[in-house]
Design a protein around this motif. Structure first.
Motif, PDB file in Angstrom:
ATOM      1  N   GLY A  63      56.272   6.359  -0.145  1.00 38.23           N
ATOM      2  CA  GLY A  63      55.352   7.419  -0.570  1.00 38.23           C
ATOM      3  C   GLY A  63      55.371   7.633  -2.071  1.00 38.23           C
ATOM      4  N   SER A  64      56.578   7.623  -2.653  1.00 35.59           N
ATOM      5  CA  SER A  64      56.660   7.797  -4.107  1.00 35.59           C
ATOM      6  C   SER A  64      56.094   6.584  -4.828  1.00 35.59           C
ATOM      7  CB  SER A  64      58.108   8.048  -4.523  1.00 35.59           C
ATOM      8  OG  SER A  64      58.917   6.955  -4.161  1.00 35.59           O
ATOM      9  N   LEU A  65      56.294   5.396  -4.303  1.00 39.50           N
ATOM     10  CA  LEU A  65      55.729   4.195  -4.902  1.00 39.50           C
ATOM     11  C   LEU A  65      54.200   4.228  -4.841  1.00 39.50           C
ATOM     12  CD1 LEU A  65      56.824   1.605  -6.208  1.00 39.50           C
ATOM     13  CD2 LEU A  65      56.563   0.496  -3.992  1.00 39.50           C
ATOM     14  N   ALA A  66      53.659   4.631  -3.692  1.00 40.25           N
ATOM     15  CA  ALA A  66      52.207   4.741  -3.562  1.00 40.25           C
ATOM     16  C   ALA A  66      51.653   5.830  -4.479  1.00 40.25           C
ATOM     17  CB  ALA A  66      51.844   5.043  -2.103  1.00 40.25           C
ATOM     18  N   ALA A  67      52.361   6.938  -4.622  1.00 42.05           N
ATOM     19  CA  ALA A  67      51.916   8.015  -5.508  1.00 42.05           C
ATOM     20  C   ALA A  67      51.919   7.550  -6.959  1.00 42.05           C
ATOM     21  CB  ALA A  67      52.816   9.238  -5.337  1.00 42.05           C
ATOM     22  N   LEU A  68      52.903   6.744  -7.331  1.00 44.41           N
ATOM     23  CA  LEU A  68      52.960   6.209  -8.692  1.00 44.41           C
ATOM     24  C   LEU A  68      51.760   5.302  -8.980  1.00 44.41           C
ATOM     25  CD1 LEU A  68      54.761   6.031 -11.248  1.00 44.41           C
ATOM     26  CD2 LEU A  68      55.715   3.963 -10.240  1.00 44.41           C
ATOM     27  N   PHE A  69      51.458   4.404  -8.051  1.00 48.77           N
ATOM     28  CA  PHE A  69      50.308   3.519  -8.239  1.00 48.77           C
ATOM     29  C   PHE A  69      48.998   4.288  -8.227  1.00 48.77           C
ATOM     30  CE2 PHE A  69      53.123  -0.008  -6.801  1.00 48.77           C
ATOM     31  CZ  PHE A  69      52.980  -0.779  -7.932  1.00 48.77           C
ATOM     32  N   LEU A  70      48.873   5.254  -7.337  1.00 48.56           N
ATOM     33  CA  LEU A  70      47.655   6.052  -7.274  1.00 48.56           C
ATOM     34  C   LEU A  70      47.489   6.885  -8.538  1.00 48.56           C
ATOM     35  CD1 LEU A  70      45.251   6.885  -5.511  1.00 48.56           C
ATOM     36  CD2 LEU A  70      46.675   8.711  -4.603  1.00 48.56           C
ATOM     37  N   GLY A  71      48.568   7.451  -9.040  1.00 47.27           N
ATOM     38  CA  GLY A  71      48.514   8.230 -10.274  1.00 47.27           C
ATOM     39  C   GLY A  71      48.127   7.385 -11.466  1.00 47.27           C
ATOM     40  N   SER A  72      48.685   6.185 -11.565  1.00 45.16           N
ATOM     41  CA  SER A  72      48.333   5.315 -12.695  1.00 45.16           C
ATOM     42  C   SER A  72      46.875   4.875 -12.602  1.00 45.16           C
ATOM     43  CB  SER A  72      49.255   4.110 -12.749  1.00 45.16           C
ATOM     44  OG  SER A  72      49.113   3.323 -11.581  1.00 45.16           O
ATOM     45  N   TYR A  73      46.379   4.638 -11.388  1.00 46.19           N
ATOM     46  CA  TYR A  73      44.971   4.277 -11.224  1.00 46.19           C
ATOM     47  C   TYR A  73      44.059   5.429 -11.624  1.00 46.19           C
ATOM     48  CZ  TYR A  73      40.586   2.939  -9.070  1.00 46.19           C
ATOM     49  OH  TYR A  73      39.261   2.650  -8.855  1.00 46.19           O
ATOM     50  N   LEU A  74      44.416   6.643 -11.229  1.00 46.63           N
ATOM     51  CA  LEU A  74      43.598   7.803 -11.593  1.00 46.63           C
ATOM     52  C   LEU A  74      43.584   8.025 -13.101  1.00 46.63           C
ATOM     53  CD1 LEU A  74      44.450  10.385  -8.802  1.00 46.63           C
ATOM     54  CD2 LEU A  74      42.294   9.178  -9.174  1.00 46.63           C
ATOM     55  N   VAL A  75      44.709   7.863 -13.763  1.00 42.71           N
ATOM     56  CA  VAL A  75      44.747   7.990 -15.223  1.00 42.71           C
ATOM     57  C   VAL A  75      43.886   6.920 -15.854  1.00 42.71           C
ATOM     58  CG1 VAL A  75      46.265   7.738 -17.237  1.00 42.71           C
ATOM     59  CG2 VAL A  75      46.966   9.154 -15.322  1.00 42.71           C
ATOM     60  N   ASP A  76      43.929   5.707 -15.320  1.00 38.18           N
ATOM     61  CA  ASP A  76      43.126   4.603 -15.834  1.00 38.18           C
ATOM     62  C   ASP A  76      41.636   4.910 -15.688  1.00 38.18           C
ATOM     63  OD1 ASP A  76      42.967   2.088 -17.025  1.00 38.18           O
ATOM     64  OD2 ASP A  76      42.695   1.100 -15.097  1.00 38.18           O
ATOM     65  N   VAL A  77      41.241   5.452 -14.556  1.00 40.15           N
ATOM     66  CA  VAL A  77      39.823   5.764 -14.329  1.00 40.15           C
ATOM     67  C   VAL A  77      39.389   6.946 -15.185  1.00 40.15           C
ATOM     68  CG1 VAL A  77      38.200   6.649 -12.605  1.00 40.15           C
ATOM     69  CG2 VAL A  77      39.724   4.770 -12.023  1.00 40.15           C
ATOM     70  N   LEU A  78      40.220   7.980 -15.269  1.00 40.25           N
ATOM     71  CA  LEU A  78      39.838   9.180 -16.013  1.00 40.25           C
ATOM     72  C   LEU A  78      39.756   8.932 -17.516  1.00 40.25           C
ATOM     73  CD1 LEU A  78      41.836  11.920 -14.090  1.00 40.25           C
ATOM     74  CD2 LEU A  78      39.382  11.469 -14.011  1.00 40.25           C
ATOM     75  N   THR A  79      40.567   8.028 -18.035  1.00 37.89           N
ATOM     76  CA  THR A  79      40.506   7.720 -19.467  1.00 37.89           C
ATOM     77  C   THR A  79      39.518   6.596 -19.753  1.00 37.89           C
ATOM     78  OG1 THR A  79      42.371   6.212 -19.269  1.00 37.89           O
ATOM     79  CG2 THR A  79      42.868   8.482 -19.904  1.00 37.89           C
ATOM     80  N   ARG A  80      38.842   6.136 -18.720  1.00 40.79           N
ATOM     81  CA  ARG A  80      37.835   5.066 -18.833  1.00 40.79           C
ATOM     82  C   ARG A  80      38.419   3.813 -19.471  1.00 40.79           C
ATOM     83  NH1 ARG A  80      34.850   9.755 -20.114  1.00 40.79           N
ATOM     84  NH2 ARG A  80      33.325  10.217 -18.483  1.00 40.79           N
TER      85      ARG A  80
ATOM     86  N   TRP B 223      63.160   8.689   7.375  1.00 38.92           N
ATOM     87  CA  TRP B 223      62.539   9.549   6.360  1.00 38.92           C
ATOM     88  C   TRP B 223      62.759   9.009   4.954  1.00 38.92           C
ATOM     89  CZ3 TRP B 223      65.874  11.706   2.850  1.00 38.92           C
ATOM     90  CH2 TRP B 223      67.221  11.717   3.204  1.00 38.92           C
ATOM     91  N   MET B 224      63.852   8.265   4.725  1.00 36.40           N
ATOM     92  CA  MET B 224      64.090   7.671   3.413  1.00 36.40           C
ATOM     93  C   MET B 224      63.043   6.599   3.102  1.00 36.40           C
ATOM     94  SD  MET B 224      68.243   7.396   3.322  1.00 36.40           S
ATOM     95  CE  MET B 224      68.296   6.685   1.698  1.00 36.40           C
ATOM     96  N   MET B 225      62.638   5.869   4.124  1.00 36.74           N
ATOM     97  CA  MET B 225      61.600   4.863   3.935  1.00 36.74           C
ATOM     98  C   MET B 225      60.286   5.527   3.532  1.00 36.74           C
ATOM     99  SD  MET B 225      59.983   2.241   6.714  1.00 36.74           S
ATOM    100  CE  MET B 225      59.098   3.569   7.508  1.00 36.74           C
ATOM    101  N   TRP B 226      59.961   6.639   4.180  1.00 39.30           N
ATOM    102  CA  TRP B 226      58.718   7.339   3.841  1.00 39.30           C
ATOM    103  C   TRP B 226      58.760   7.903   2.424  1.00 39.30           C
ATOM    104  CZ3 TRP B 226      54.279   6.842   6.091  1.00 39.30           C
ATOM    105  CH2 TRP B 226      54.223   6.453   7.420  1.00 39.30           C
ATOM    106  N   ILE B 227      59.902   8.400   2.006  1.00 36.28           N
ATOM    107  CA  ILE B 227      60.039   8.919   0.639  1.00 36.28           C
ATOM    108  C   ILE B 227      59.890   7.789  -0.373  1.00 36.28           C
ATOM    109  CG2 ILE B 227      61.672   9.920  -0.998  1.00 36.28           C
ATOM    110  CD1 ILE B 227      62.712  11.675   1.265  1.00 36.28           C
ATOM    111  N   PHE B 228      60.545   6.651  -0.103  1.00 37.71           N
ATOM    112  CA  PHE B 228      60.477   5.527  -1.024  1.00 37.71           C
ATOM    113  C   PHE B 228      59.055   4.997  -1.149  1.00 37.71           C
ATOM    114  CE2 PHE B 228      60.530   0.897  -1.613  1.00 37.71           C
ATOM    115  CZ  PHE B 228      61.075   0.840  -2.880  1.00 37.71           C
TER     116      PHE B 228
END
Length: 61
Positions: free
Chosen positions: A10-27, A3-8
């Motif tokens: 998962g949080s890394l993927a969420a960070l990259f996905l969040g930064s991509y969404l901010v990049d797209v939303l701010t054009r 479960w620690m691997m999934w948390i690690f």
């Protein structure tokens, strides 16, 4: 431990996905390479150039 691997990862993927969404939303408005100067920075640069021009005309002293 599994479960620690999934948390690690998962949080890394969420960070990259969040930064991509901010990049797209701010054009892609925000660029780390080229930042616009503020008015205060522009005025300070102009003053420094004027001051450098004045000191060159004085000769040795």
């Amino acid at each position: 431990m599994h479960w620690m691997m999934w948390i690690f990862w998962g949080s890394l993927a969420a960070l990259f996905l969040g930064s991509y969404l901010v990049d797209v939303l701010t054009r892609r408005k925000y660029s780390l390479g080229q930042q616009e100067k503020t008015l205060n920075q522009n005025l300070a640069e102009a003053e420094a150039r004027r001051e450098a021009g004045r000191s060159d005309q004085g000769g040795m002293f």
